[in-house]
Design a protein around this motif. Structure first.
Motif, PDB file in Angstrom:
ATOM      1  N   ILE A  71     -29.845 -16.883 -11.430  1.00 51.45           N
ATOM      2  CA  ILE A  71     -30.519 -18.181 -11.342  1.00 51.45           C
ATOM      3  C   ILE A  71     -29.569 -19.209 -10.731  1.00 51.45           C
ATOM      4  CG2 ILE A  71     -31.472 -20.091 -12.697  1.00 51.45           C
ATOM      5  CD1 ILE A  71     -32.506 -18.003 -14.691  1.00 51.45           C
ATOM      6  N   GLY A  72     -28.327 -19.219 -11.240  1.00 50.28           N
ATOM      7  CA  GLY A  72     -27.346 -20.177 -10.731  1.00 50.28           C
ATOM      8  C   GLY A  72     -26.989 -19.933  -9.278  1.00 50.28           C
ATOM      9  N   MET A  73     -26.808 -18.664  -8.896  1.00 49.13           N
ATOM     10  CA  MET A  73     -26.467 -18.359  -7.503  1.00 49.13           C
ATOM     11  C   MET A  73     -27.587 -18.801  -6.560  1.00 49.13           C
ATOM     12  SD  MET A  73     -23.448 -17.034  -6.934  1.00 49.13           S
ATOM     13  CE  MET A  73     -23.701 -16.238  -5.342  1.00 49.13           C
ATOM     14  N   GLY A  74     -28.829 -18.558  -6.950  1.00 52.10           N
ATOM     15  CA  GLY A  74     -29.932 -18.933  -6.080  1.00 52.10           C
ATOM     16  C   GLY A  74     -30.106 -20.434  -5.958  1.00 52.10           C
ATOM     17  N   LEU A  75     -30.097 -21.130  -7.103  1.00 52.25           N
ATOM     18  CA  LEU A  75     -30.395 -22.560  -7.107  1.00 52.25           C
ATOM     19  C   LEU A  75     -29.199 -23.437  -6.764  1.00 52.25           C
ATOM     20  CD1 LEU A  75     -32.675 -22.850 -10.283  1.00 52.25           C
ATOM     21  CD2 LEU A  75     -33.373 -23.154  -7.896  1.00 52.25           C
ATOM     22  N   LEU A  76     -27.980 -22.975  -7.097  1.00 48.69           N
ATOM     23  CA  LEU A  76     -26.812 -23.845  -6.985  1.00 48.69           C
ATOM     24  C   LEU A  76     -25.831 -23.450  -5.887  1.00 48.69           C
ATOM     25  CD1 LEU A  76     -26.059 -24.279 -10.798  1.00 48.69           C
ATOM     26  CD2 LEU A  76     -27.396 -25.779  -9.319  1.00 48.69           C
ATOM     27  N   VAL A  77     -25.887 -22.200  -5.423  1.00 47.85           N
ATOM     28  CA  VAL A  77     -24.902 -21.747  -4.429  1.00 47.85           C
ATOM     29  C   VAL A  77     -25.592 -21.343  -3.126  1.00 47.85           C
ATOM     30  CG1 VAL A  77     -23.059 -20.105  -3.909  1.00 47.85           C
ATOM     31  CG2 VAL A  77     -23.296 -21.021  -6.233  1.00 47.85           C
ATOM     32  N   LEU A  78     -26.355 -20.261  -3.151  1.00 48.75           N
ATOM     33  CA  LEU A  78     -26.892 -19.700  -1.914  1.00 48.75           C
ATOM     34  C   LEU A  78     -27.878 -20.650  -1.230  1.00 48.75           C
ATOM     35  CD1 LEU A  78     -27.470 -16.005  -3.091  1.00 48.75           C
ATOM     36  CD2 LEU A  78     -25.531 -16.929  -1.803  1.00 48.75           C
ATOM     37  N   GLY A  79     -28.838 -21.170  -1.999  1.00 49.24           N
ATOM     38  CA  GLY A  79     -29.815 -22.075  -1.404  1.00 49.24           C
ATOM     39  C   GLY A  79     -29.199 -23.330  -0.821  1.00 49.24           C
ATOM     40  N   PRO A  80     -28.432 -24.098  -1.612  1.00 49.74           N
ATOM     41  CA  PRO A  80     -27.795 -25.295  -1.049  1.00 49.74           C
ATOM     42  C   PRO A  80     -26.852 -24.996   0.109  1.00 49.74           C
ATOM     43  CG  PRO A  80     -27.789 -25.391  -3.447  1.00 49.74           C
ATOM     44  CD  PRO A  80     -28.270 -24.018  -3.078  1.00 49.74           C
ATOM     45  N   ALA A  81     -26.110 -23.877   0.046  1.00 46.30           N
ATOM     46  CA  ALA A  81     -25.207 -23.526   1.143  1.00 46.30           C
ATOM     47  C   ALA A  81     -25.988 -23.280   2.426  1.00 46.30           C
ATOM     48  CB  ALA A  81     -24.387 -22.296   0.778  1.00 46.30           C
ATOM     49  N   PHE A  82     -27.131 -22.597   2.328  1.00 44.84           N
ATOM     50  CA  PHE A  82     -27.965 -22.340   3.505  1.00 44.84           C
ATOM     51  C   PHE A  82     -28.423 -23.651   4.142  1.00 44.84           C
ATOM     52  CE2 PHE A  82     -32.350 -21.534   5.134  1.00 44.84           C
ATOM     53  CZ  PHE A  82     -31.995 -20.757   6.232  1.00 44.84           C
TER      54      PHE A  82
END
Length: 531
Positions: free
Chosen positions: A98-109
């Motif tokens: 959940i954290g990787m999707g919402l806080l890392v991967l999505g915002p980085a993209f």
């Protein structure tokens, strides 16, 4: 007089393994579906990139970990002469995914696209970043695996199991309930069948395994009632299924993402720490039902499987799941982890995992998560001393705060600028929403500390309680728990200013002041005598 020795009879695969397989497999599918839904639906990440680049390596980590856990269960059965040993379930970690999707991967993209990269180039760099994050997490877990057993011996069960029960009930249980009730006719019917067969021990016609029966019933109901408008709004027939063949080949792409990953270290390190603590806790829950795995072996396996995933393109770390007692109650042994590892691993290569994620609604996948969450919560109370029940309940509050923060921080519900503005609003005392966010950051460690210090107080060990409180103060000082940043990033108290400094300093001082009070109370001649 002669004695006869009954030879050990291997019983590593039973009928219960079928139920266990569908439970663990559906659990993994649900997490992968969530990751894909967030990245595609919220951040407009290209779907084929997820299915062809990210999923194969992620699935490989599950295959490696479950194969090792299967072997460990068979070995433990031979060592103990028992035929009822249940393998530790391993899969994709829900909270950190959940954290990787919402806080890392999505915002980085989004950041890469705003910096001028094209969609494909931005997706590629995001993939490299995710791989690098997995490698860092794997190395951290590898180093920490050698101290896990000691932690399991010294921390009260109320702290260990209470923190896991908090995750189970509040996150793994509550979020799927919402998905079920979004398509209630389908989801609630499937949930009823799971509860009837697994909890109430009912029998389905023709001896169909309960989880499989619930899965089939949910799919049939959805595609029967959906076209009639009776399964809720938004039904669409799935597009044509296509074969997406992709091998999880080792790559050095993570090196290209390492520099950017260091910028997210404040998130990556807590994700790794939370899974290590979770691994310690689930090993304790297995001990509580008779399967005495070595904590170091459990943690080493999850570290190795996470590294394997990261080196081959995975972006979600693996973890031993917290439902071991639930799978044991299903009658599962070692076969269910073997089947799950093979199904998920091959599914990442052949693409049928991606097809399942696109085809099956979360309402059908979610009921097994509800059962697992309920069983874990009950087991936390049963395996802890009765007098510690209140400590178990007390440990739930940080997880509740985290759940509220996740929902309020979701950009599909609340515009990020609005959320940031609300964090600073206050009429008296610290801002309420900022307190909720701060309480929820690092929640699994906070829950463990809260349950542990209260259990020590109940056992009349005030100085031990003071130690846990002092540890909480030290962790809060650096933002490992109670980070004041919306992304949960680490920080030192001296780096903060304004409201952030007030929040962090107040939380930190609260722990140290409480620890001091415990020390003072322990100095009384007879502190437990009531007037």
């Amino acid at each position: 007089m002669t004695t006869t020795t009954v030879p050990y009879k291997s019983n590593w695969f039973t009928r219960g393994d079928i139920n266990g397989f569908f439970g663990l497999m559906v659990d993994n599918l649900a997490v992968m579906a969530f990751l894909a839904t967030v990245l595609v639906g919220v951040f407009q990440f290209p779907a084929d990139f997820i299915f062809l680049k990210m999923f194969p390596g992620t699935a490989l980590g599950v295959l490696v970990g479950d194969l090792i856990y299967t072997w460990m269960a068979i070995r433990l059965g031979k060592q103990t002469g028992r035929s009822d040993v249940t393998a530790m379930p391993l899969g994709i970690d829900t909270p950190s995914t959940i954290g990787m999707g919402l806080l890392v991967l999505g915002p980085a993209f989004l950041h890469y696209k705003q910096a001028g990269m094209g969609e494909h180039e931005a997706a590629m760099q995001t993939w490299y970043l995710g791989m690098a994050a997995m490698v860092i997490m794997g190395m951290i877990k590898l180093a920490l695996s050698y101290v896990g057993g000691w932690v399991g011996r010294v921390v009260p069960r109320a702290g260990l199991l209470g923190s896991i029960a908090a995750i189970a009930l509040v996150l793994i249980g509550f979020f799927p309930i919402i998905d079920i009730m979004r398509v209630p006719v389908v989801g609630f019917t499937a949930l009823l069948l799971v509860l009837y067969t697994v909890v109430a021990k009912g029998r389905l016609p023709w001896g169909i395994p309960g989880v499989l029966g619930a899965f089939i019933a949910g799919v049939v109901l959805y595609f029967t009632l959906g076209p009639l408008g009776l399964a809720g709004p938004g039904f669409q027939w799935p597009a044509g299924m296509e074969l997406r063949f992709a091998l999880p080949v080792p790559t050095l792409g993570f090196i290209s993402g390492m520099a950017d990953a260091l910028g997210y270290l404040a998130l990556i390190v807590p994700f790794a720490l939370l899974v290590v603590v979770g691994g310690i806790n689930v090993t304790e829950s297995a001990h509580a039902v008779g399967d005495s795995y070595r904590t170091r072996d459990i943690l080493l396996t999850e570290a190795i499987s996470t590294l394997a995933a990261g080196l081959c393109g995975g972006v979600a770390q693996t973890t031993p799941y917290i439902g071991h007692p639930a799978y044991k109650k299903m009658g599962a042994r070692a076969g269910y982890t073997l089947l799950t590892g093979l199904f998920i691993g091959l599914g990442g290569v052949l693409g049928y995992i991606a097809n399942a994620v696109e085809l099956i609604p979360l309402a059908v996948l979610a009921p097994i998560l509800i059962f697992v969450s309920l069983d874990i919560t009950v087991q936390a109370f049963q395996a802890s001393p009765a007098k510690h029940a209140i400590a178990v309940v007390f440990s739930f509050f940080p997880a509740i705060a985290r759940m509220v923060t996740i929902k309020l921080g979701d950009p599909t519900y609340v515009v990020p600028e609005t959320f940031t503005r609300l964090l600073g609003q206050s009429h008296k005392g610290l801002p309420e929403l900022a307190v909720i966010m701060t309480l929820g950051n690092g929640f699994i460690i906070t829950s463990m500390l809260w349950g542990s210090f209260l259990a020590e107080m109940i056992d009349r060990r005030l100085r031990n309680a003071a130690l846990y409180l002092a540890i909480g103060g030290a962790l809060s000082f650096f933002g490992i728990i109670h980070s004041v940043r919306p992304d949960g990033g680490l920080h030192a108290l001296w780096q903060l200013h304004g409201m952030e400094f007030s929040l962090s300093s107040q939380f930190t001082l609260a722990y140290f002041a409480s620890a001091l009070v415990c020390i003072i109370l322990s100095l009384q001649p007879r502190p437990w005598e009531q007037p």
